[in-house]
Design a protein around this motif. Structure first.
Motif, PDB file in Angstrom:
ATOM      1  N   ALA A  74       2.723 -10.515  -7.987  1.00 39.05           N
ATOM      2  CA  ALA A  74       2.379 -10.815  -6.638  1.00 39.05           C
ATOM      3  C   ALA A  74       1.669  -9.501  -6.034  1.00 39.05           C
ATOM      4  O   ALA A  74       1.857  -8.741  -6.285  1.00 39.05           O
ATOM      5  N   ALA A  75       0.994  -9.762  -4.941  1.00 41.39           N
ATOM      6  CA  ALA A  75       0.450  -8.962  -4.006  1.00 41.39           C
ATOM      7  C   ALA A  75       0.756  -9.066  -2.461  1.00 41.39           C
ATOM      8  O   ALA A  75       0.463 -10.316  -2.235  1.00 41.39           O
ATOM      9  N   SER A  76       1.579  -8.096  -2.052  1.00 41.00           N
ATOM     10  CA  SER A  76       2.166  -8.455  -0.678  1.00 41.00           C
ATOM     11  C   SER A  76       2.796  -7.161  -0.135  1.00 41.00           C
ATOM     12  O   SER A  76       3.494  -6.512  -0.767  1.00 41.00           O
ATOM     13  N   GLY A  77       2.548  -6.986   1.108  1.00 41.23           N
ATOM     14  CA  GLY A  77       3.222  -5.799   1.856  1.00 41.23           C
ATOM     15  C   GLY A  77       4.352  -5.931   2.523  1.00 41.23           C
ATOM     16  O   GLY A  77       4.955  -5.386   3.050  1.00 41.23           O
ATOM     17  N   GLY A  78       4.893  -7.581   2.001  1.00 42.11           N
ATOM     18  CA  GLY A  78       6.379  -7.771   2.610  1.00 42.11           C
ATOM     19  C   GLY A  78       6.977  -9.038   2.017  1.00 42.11           C
ATOM     20  O   GLY A  78       7.426  -9.039   1.048  1.00 42.11           O
ATOM     21  N   ASN A  79       6.971  -9.923   2.959  1.00 41.74           N
ATOM     22  CA  ASN A  79       7.871 -11.171   2.771  1.00 41.74           C
ATOM     23  C   ASN A  79       7.732 -11.782   1.524  1.00 41.74           C
ATOM     24  O   ASN A  79       8.415 -12.295   0.967  1.00 41.74           O
ATOM     25  N   ALA A  80       6.473 -11.976   1.056  1.00 40.14           N
ATOM     26  CA  ALA A  80       6.048 -12.746  -0.256  1.00 40.14           C
ATOM     27  C   ALA A  80       6.306 -12.139  -1.338  1.00 40.14           C
ATOM     28  O   ALA A  80       7.002 -12.795  -2.147  1.00 40.14           O
ATOM     29  N   GLY A  81       5.966 -10.640  -1.289  1.00 35.74           N
ATOM     30  CA  GLY A  81       6.773  -9.860  -2.318  1.00 35.74           C
ATOM     31  C   GLY A  81       8.283  -9.970  -2.510  1.00 35.74           C
ATOM     32  O   GLY A  81       8.740 -10.055  -3.781  1.00 35.74           O
ATOM     33  N   VAL A  99       1.383  -3.500  -3.312  1.00 36.50           N
ATOM     34  CA  VAL A  99       1.535  -3.394  -2.126  1.00 36.50           C
ATOM     35  C   VAL A  99       0.525  -2.284  -1.751  1.00 36.50           C
ATOM     36  O   VAL A  99       0.051  -1.387  -2.133  1.00 36.50           O
ATOM     37  N   PRO A 100      -0.343  -2.451  -0.464  1.00 37.75           N
ATOM     38  CA  PRO A 100      -0.835  -1.363   0.009  1.00 37.75           C
ATOM     39  C   PRO A 100      -0.203  -0.270   0.518  1.00 37.75           C
ATOM     40  O   PRO A 100       1.063  -0.725   0.798  1.00 37.75           O
ATOM     41  N   ALA A 101      -0.765   0.779   0.665  1.00 39.08           N
ATOM     42  CA  ALA A 101      -0.113   1.933   1.233  1.00 39.08           C
ATOM     43  C   ALA A 101       0.678   1.849   2.694  1.00 39.08           C
ATOM     44  O   ALA A 101       1.231   2.496   2.975  1.00 39.08           O
ATOM     45  N   LYS A 124      -5.721  -1.302   1.807  1.00 34.88           N
ATOM     46  CA  LYS A 124      -5.606  -2.736   2.525  1.00 34.88           C
ATOM     47  C   LYS A 124      -4.940  -3.966   1.605  1.00 34.88           C
ATOM     48  O   LYS A 124      -4.722  -3.607   0.274  1.00 34.88           O
ATOM     49  N   TYR A 125      -4.394  -4.887   2.300  1.00 34.27           N
ATOM     50  CA  TYR A 125      -4.063  -5.948   1.219  1.00 34.27           C
ATOM     51  C   TYR A 125      -5.100  -6.391   0.247  1.00 34.27           C
ATOM     52  O   TYR A 125      -4.439  -6.814  -0.888  1.00 34.27           O
ATOM     53  N   ALA A 126      -6.290  -6.343   0.659  1.00 31.07           N
ATOM     54  CA  ALA A 126      -7.351  -6.889  -0.195  1.00 31.07           C
ATOM     55  C   ALA A 126      -7.322  -6.062  -1.649  1.00 31.07           C
ATOM     56  O   ALA A 126      -7.615  -6.648  -2.576  1.00 31.07           O
ATOM     57  N   ASP A 127      -7.064  -4.590  -1.478  1.00 34.19           N
ATOM     58  CA  ASP A 127      -6.901  -3.753  -2.607  1.00 34.19           C
ATOM     59  C   ASP A 127      -5.768  -4.305  -3.698  1.00 34.19           C
ATOM     60  O   ASP A 127      -5.715  -4.362  -4.793  1.00 34.19           O
ATOM     61  N   ALA A 128      -4.681  -4.445  -2.838  1.00 32.06           N
ATOM     62  CA  ALA A 128      -3.627  -4.801  -3.552  1.00 32.06           C
ATOM     63  C   ALA A 128      -3.643  -6.277  -4.267  1.00 32.06           C
ATOM     64  O   ALA A 128      -3.280  -6.222  -5.534  1.00 32.06           O
ATOM     65  N   TYR A 129      -4.504  -7.331  -3.533  1.00 36.10           N
ATOM     66  CA  TYR A 129      -4.603  -8.347  -4.012  1.00 36.10           C
ATOM     67  C   TYR A 129      -5.536  -8.339  -5.454  1.00 36.10           C
ATOM     68  O   TYR A 129      -5.325  -9.040  -6.329  1.00 36.10           O
ATOM     69  N   ASP A 130      -6.660  -7.585  -5.353  1.00 34.07           N
ATOM     70  CA  ASP A 130      -7.529  -7.528  -6.350  1.00 34.07           C
ATOM     71  C   ASP A 130      -6.971  -7.117  -7.684  1.00 34.07           C
ATOM     72  O   ASP A 130      -7.086  -7.472  -8.807  1.00 34.07           O
TER      73      ASP A 130
END
Length: 328
Positions: A74-81, A99-101, A124-130
């Motif tokens: 998954a890619a998530s800075g929080g709850n989804a992860g 996760v992004p920094a 950014k979230y987009a970086d973690a997502y990719d």
């Protein structure tokens, strides 16, 4: 950016999808309580769900619907992860979360405690997502989108099904919106029986902008609730379901969110994160004004927050106001 949801372009979810999700995840998630705040107003206490947010519902449904897996990503800075890591642990599967920094430290620490392999990637979230999408493609592990997959959205919608049962029927459900997975699921669950109104920070108007443009569009992200509602674009599934069900949209200021969060703590002793207080901010601030006799449910969707900020001077709200139908 090509998203995993593009494979589901135009995908819709229905009440039947939510019913199947409810049967699939039964016994895996908590049936969270409903609190009658006052006559005609209920709080759905989804901050009491596993991992502190509604996201566990979608994570369990996604993994169970996919069948046998070697791992999840998954890619998530929080709850989804957090939800994906928890569900994966329950099934004995390895979880890798990108996760992004800028991800909140409190949430990253919880990810570590859940045993997830954490990949700090980009700002950014987009970086973690990719990076997460690439890892899933390279390894064949199951990718769990934070908000824009049919099984994720249908799983989130199971709380809407519970709400109807617990309250005996509603007119309106107020739902915080980021990427829109919760809105999509709940709107599908209550379709034909209640209307959903999305509530967003004025600084992250994903639904509002999509409805105005006739399609999801990119928005800037900032503000007090950005760590949980900070999607840059409404999901395709959320847009499809919102337009089909005539979901409403209201915007609230950061000050209203801080006010709502403090009021939930001071008046009800309910500790939620800013994103979790956003739906209540619409009612408290008057951004949404129920009609006489309207039956309204407010989803308190997350509690992954630093408790110190509930009472710290930097988080002190302006004097609380009492909306119609809410007791001091």
């Amino acid at each position: 950016m090509l998203t995993a949801a593009r494979a589901h372009a135009g995908a819709m979810i229905s009440t039947a999808d939510v019913e199947r999700a409810a049967a699939r995840i039964e016994g895996r998630v908590r049936r969270t309580p409903v609190l009658a705040a006052d006559e005609g107003v209920w709080f759905k206490l989804e901050q009491l769900q596993h991992t502190g947010s509604f996201k566990a519902r979608g994570a369990f449904n996604r993994i169970l619907a996919a069948g046998e897996q070697t791992g999840v990503v998954a890619a998530s800075g929080g709850n989804a992860g957090l939800a994906v890591a928890y569900a994966a642990r329950e099934f004995g599967l390895p979880a890798r979360v990108y996760v992004p920094a800028t991800a909140p430290a409190v949430k990253v620490a919880k990810l570590r405690r859940l045993g997830a392999a954490i990949e700090l990637t980009g700002e950014k979230y987009a970086d973690a997502y990719d990076a997460a999408v690439k890892h899933a493609a390279d390894t064949g592990e199951l990718f769990c989108h934070a908000y824009d997959q049919p099984d994720i959205c249908a799983g989130q919608g199971t709380l809407g099904r519970e709400l109807l049962e617990q309250t005996g029927g509603l007119d309106t459900v107020l739902v915080a919106v980021g990427g829109g997975g919760l809105l999509a699921g709940v709107a599908a669950a209550v379709e034909g029986r209640a209307r959903v109104v999305g509530v967003e920070p004025r600084t992250i108007p994903t639904l509002h902008s999509a409805l105005a443009a006739g399609e999801p569009v990119a928005v800037d992200v900032s503000g007090v609730a950005a760590d949980s509602l900070g999607a840059t674009r409404l999901g395709d599934i959320a847009f499809a379901v919102a337009t089909r069900t005539n979901a409403g949209s209201v915007l609230v200021d950061d000050a209203a969110i801080v006010d709502a969060r403090a009021t939930l703590w001071d008046r009800y002793r309910l500790a939620v994160e800013p994103g979790g207080a956003t739906a209540f901010a619409a009612l408290l601030s008057g951004a949404y004004r129920p009609a006489p006799g309207e039956r309204v449910a407010v989803l308190l969707c997350g509690a992954n927050t630093d408790p110190a900020t509930l009472t710290s001077p930097t988080a002190a709200p302006p004097p609380a106001r009492t909306p119609r139908g809410t007791r001091r």
